[in-house]
Enzyme design. Structure first.
Site, PDB file in Angstrom:
ATOM      1  N   ASN A 125     -16.368  -7.332  -5.960  1.00 35.05           N
ATOM      2  CA  ASN A 125     -16.485  -5.959  -6.453  1.00 35.05           C
ATOM      3  C   ASN A 125     -15.515  -5.657  -7.590  1.00 35.05           C
ATOM      4  O   ASN A 125     -15.914  -5.144  -8.646  1.00 35.05           O
ATOM      5  CB  ASN A 125     -16.254  -5.014  -5.263  1.00 35.05           C
ATOM      6  CG  ASN A 125     -16.323  -3.554  -5.622  1.00 35.05           C
ATOM      7  OD1 ASN A 125     -15.399  -3.010  -6.209  1.00 35.05           O
ATOM      8  ND2 ASN A 125     -17.415  -2.916  -5.275  1.00 35.05           N
TER       9      ASN A 125
ATOM     10  N   LYS B  97       1.772   1.649  -3.700  1.00 33.17           N
ATOM     11  CA  LYS B  97       0.561   1.893  -4.485  1.00 33.17           C
ATOM     12  C   LYS B  97       0.082   3.321  -4.273  1.00 33.17           C
ATOM     13  O   LYS B  97      -0.218   4.046  -5.238  1.00 33.17           O
ATOM     14  CB  LYS B  97      -0.535   0.904  -4.064  1.00 33.17           C
ATOM     15  CG  LYS B  97      -1.850   1.078  -4.809  1.00 33.17           C
ATOM     16  CD  LYS B  97      -2.944   0.205  -4.238  1.00 33.17           C
ATOM     17  CE  LYS B  97      -2.587  -1.264  -4.308  1.00 33.17           C
ATOM     18  NZ  LYS B  97      -3.708  -2.117  -3.859  1.00 33.17           N
TER      19      LYS B  97
ATOM     20  N   GLN C 144       0.818  -1.209   0.000  1.00 34.24           N
ATOM     21  CA  GLN C 144       0.000   0.000   0.000  1.00 34.24           C
ATOM     22  C   GLN C 144       0.851   1.259   0.000  1.00 34.24           C
ATOM     23  O   GLN C 144       0.471   2.277  -0.586  1.00 34.24           O
ATOM     24  CB  GLN C 144      -0.922  -0.012   1.217  1.00 34.24           C
ATOM     25  CG  GLN C 144      -2.122   0.914   1.101  1.00 34.24           C
ATOM     26  CD  GLN C 144      -3.200   0.350   0.194  1.00 34.24           C
ATOM     27  OE1 GLN C 144      -3.570  -0.804   0.301  1.00 34.24           O
ATOM     28  NE2 GLN C 144      -3.733   1.175  -0.684  1.00 34.24           N
TER      29      GLN C 144
ATOM     30  N   THR D  30     -11.661   0.429  -8.443  1.00 33.75           N
ATOM     31  CA  THR D  30     -10.545  -0.503  -8.633  1.00 33.75           C
ATOM     32  C   THR D  30     -10.682  -1.239  -9.957  1.00 33.75           C
ATOM     33  O   THR D  30      -9.720  -1.357 -10.727  1.00 33.75           O
ATOM     34  CB  THR D  30     -10.458  -1.507  -7.468  1.00 33.75           C
ATOM     35  OG1 THR D  30     -10.416  -0.799  -6.232  1.00 33.75           O
ATOM     36  CG2 THR D  30      -9.215  -2.374  -7.592  1.00 33.75           C
TER      37      THR D  30
ATOM     38  N   LYS E  48      -2.643  -0.958   6.616  1.00 33.18           N
ATOM     39  CA  LYS E  48      -3.622  -2.022   6.359  1.00 33.18           C
ATOM     40  C   LYS E  48      -4.078  -2.589   7.693  1.00 33.18           C
ATOM     41  O   LYS E  48      -3.359  -2.521   8.694  1.00 33.18           O
ATOM     42  CB  LYS E  48      -2.995  -3.138   5.510  1.00 33.18           C
ATOM     43  CG  LYS E  48      -4.005  -3.935   4.698  1.00 33.18           C
ATOM     44  CD  LYS E  48      -4.504  -3.180   3.481  1.00 33.18           C
ATOM     45  CE  LYS E  48      -5.496  -3.992   2.673  1.00 33.18           C
ATOM     46  NZ  LYS E  48      -5.901  -3.309   1.438  1.00 33.18           N
TER      47      LYS E  48
ATOM     48  N   SER F 157     -10.498   6.730  -3.147  1.00 37.82           N
ATOM     49  CA  SER F 157     -10.577   6.952  -1.705  1.00 37.82           C
ATOM     50  C   SER F 157      -9.907   8.269  -1.338  1.00 37.82           C
ATOM     51  O   SER F 157     -10.410   9.032  -0.503  1.00 37.82           O
ATOM     52  CB  SER F 157      -9.902   5.799  -0.954  1.00 37.82           C
ATOM     53  OG  SER F 157     -10.729   4.664  -0.892  1.00 37.82           O
TER      54      SER F 157
ATOM     55  N   GLY G 249     -12.399  -0.135   2.666  1.00 40.92           N
ATOM     56  CA  GLY G 249     -12.865  -1.504   2.568  1.00 40.92           C
ATOM     57  C   GLY G 249     -11.835  -2.419   1.926  1.00 40.92           C
ATOM     58  O   GLY G 249     -10.846  -1.985   1.348  1.00 40.92           O
ATOM     59  N   ASP G 250     -12.073  -3.706   2.047  1.00 39.74           N
ATOM     60  CA  ASP G 250     -11.254  -4.733   1.417  1.00 39.74           C
ATOM     61  C   ASP G 250     -12.124  -5.990   1.400  1.00 39.74           C
ATOM     62  O   ASP G 250     -13.353  -5.907   1.557  1.00 39.74           O
ATOM     63  CB  ASP G 250      -9.944  -4.944   2.199  1.00 39.74           C
ATOM     64  CG  ASP G 250      -8.882  -5.702   1.400  1.00 39.74           C
ATOM     65  OD1 ASP G 250      -8.185  -5.048   0.605  1.00 39.74           O
ATOM     66  OD2 ASP G 250      -8.776  -6.926   1.550  1.00 39.74           O
TER      67      ASP G 250
END
Length: 457
Positions: free
Chosen positions: A229, A100, A97, A195, A112, A380, A151-152
């Site tokens: 998703n 990214k 992350q 995403t 995370k 986000s 979210g994840d």
């Protein structure tokens, strides 16, 4: 650090970054100190979560938040609810992350979190009680200028609502301390789609580089893993752009288009309803012989005869070395990760060899997840900006900003990959390593900020 417990997922992610930084570190060896420091999280929080099931029995799970790096901005990264969540998985995801988020160009750091609580098989009331207990502890460590989760897997707008409500009740303030919110309470347009849409936008640039501007997905056959998703919205965008989606999957197996006509938007809507009910993909049925579900954990890469594009969108290490070799044999020219670390290191090596040996004419080109699936965290970040300004942008405005961010992420991977080529990479100028370029660009941006803050010297 050899006395530390084994963390295989994190070690894999660290090795992937470290190995690709070699050409850059050879030229600027002082950055080795930054690499030594950046791989240790700034803070790791672990806590217990006690909640009550529908029978009135106390249940307990582990909760985590890995606040990995705040050099570029407040910690930003999702919350994962799944039985296999542990510290190694979350450190790998948090480490990814950092880079990214750096590639988005936005002012957000990396983190995370989550829990080994599995929502599957739980009632809505049990999920609500778990989330409110989880958030009661988590609220001590997060905030709109400190750490903004999202979210994840297993954590949707519903769960975000419970966390948001608990935070608001305890803190007595309305602040954008989580993203992926509902549209009526601070959410952003395009966030659920981001995403999957961003992944497809990234691959569009890869196709344009190899085949020319304007070629795109029209006429391309695409295999997608996952059916959540990311996979759903990637499939919808591919279909919109003229491509044919030949597969979706879940942990039990793969749903394949038998007649080659692929999925329609109506099929994707049905799958979304199945997943919303936490049902398995096998319940989709064969649609009068048009589809076949192949179980026992079958995956798309060897269950579709020919395809142009592969999009892993399920979980980590879902495409291995043998499957990578099969993908190339089946005509695949583009692989891009909608999931985090979707390809094993051995699979990445296969694709990188293909790039070096095949050049523009024959390569199977690999787009790393930390760039290709950055659309979710990018929007986000845009949601955070909208919350700070107390306004909401239109779908068209957010979608255009997403396209711009994905182009910049791709272009930074491309140009940096061309600048810092590994020894023996004869085709680097024509078709560079996107994973190498992405890692170097993202790492340097974070390391430079850390040096400015006195974190290394």
């Amino acid at each position: 650090m050899s006395n530390l417990p084994s963390e295989p997922e994190f070690e894999q992610a660290l090795n992937e970054v470290t190995s690709t930084l070699a050409p850059f570190l050879a030229k600027f060896p002082e950055y080795k100190k930054a690499l030594e420091i950046i791989q240790i999280p700034e803070r790791v929080i672990q806590f217990r979560v006690v909640w009550e099931d529908d029978k009135g029995v106390a249940r307990v799970n582990r909760g985590f938040r890995v606040q990995f790096n705040s050099a570029l901005g407040p910690y930003k990264g999702g919350l994962r609810l799944r039985s296999d969540v542990n510290l190694s998985v979350l450190k790998f995801l948090g480490f990814e992350q950092i880079f990214k988020n750096s590639l988005t160009g936005l002012s957000i750091g990396g983190g995370k979190g989550g829990s080994d609580f599995d929502p599957k098989g739980k009632s809505d009331a049990e999920i609500r009680r778990f989330c409110k207990s989880f958030a009661t502890e988590l609220q001590r460590h997060i905030g709109g200028d400190t750490d903004i989760p999202a979210g994840d897997i297993g954590f949707s707008t519903t769960e975000a609502g419970y966390v948001f409500g608990t935070y608001k009740q305890i803190k007595n303030e309305w602040v954008g301390m989580i993203t992926g919110k509902g549209m009526d309470w601070g959410g952003s347009n395009i966030r659920p789609e981001a995403t999957g849409f961003g992944l497809v936008y990234y691959v569009e640039h890869m196709i344009a580089h190899l085949e020319g501007e304007g070629v795109g997905f029209k006429g391309k056959t695409v295999v997608i893993s996952g059916s959540g998703n990311v996979a759903q919205y990637a499939a919808l965008k591919v279909i919109e752009l003229g491509g044919t989606v030949l597969s979706l999957s879940d942990s039990k197996g793969v749903l394949v288009s038998k007649d080659g006509k692929g999925f329609t938007p109506e099929h994707i809507e049905r799958i979304a309803q199945i997943k919303a009910k936490r049902q398995e993909l096998s319940s989709f049925g064969d649609e009068k012989g048009k589809f076949e579900f192949r179980n026992d954990g079958a995956r798309p890469w060897t269950n579709v005869e020919r395809y142009d594009v592969a999009l892993p969108c399920a979980t980590q290490n879902e495409l291995n070395e043998q499957e990578a070799e099969e993908a190339i044999k089946r005509g695949c020219r583009y692989v891009a990760e909608g999931s985090n670390m979707g390809c094993t290191q051995e699979a990445i090596n296969v694709f990188e060899r293909s790039r070096i040996e095949g050049g523009k004419a024959k390569a199977c080109w690999y787009g790393p997840g930390k760039a290709a699936n950055a659309g979710g965290v990018a929007v986000s970040g845009l949601e955070m900006a909208q919350n700070s300004a107390r306004l909401q942008w239109t779908k068209e405005e957010v979608d255009q900003k997403l396209k711009d961010i994905m182009f910049n992420a791709y272009n930074n991977c491309l140009t940096t990959g061309q600048t810092y080529a590994a020894d023996g990479d004869a085709n680097a100028k024509e078709i560079p390593s996107l994973v190498g370029g992405g890692n170097i660009h993202a790492f340097k941006r974070v390391a430079d900020a850390m040096r400015a803050h006195g974190d290394w010297y």
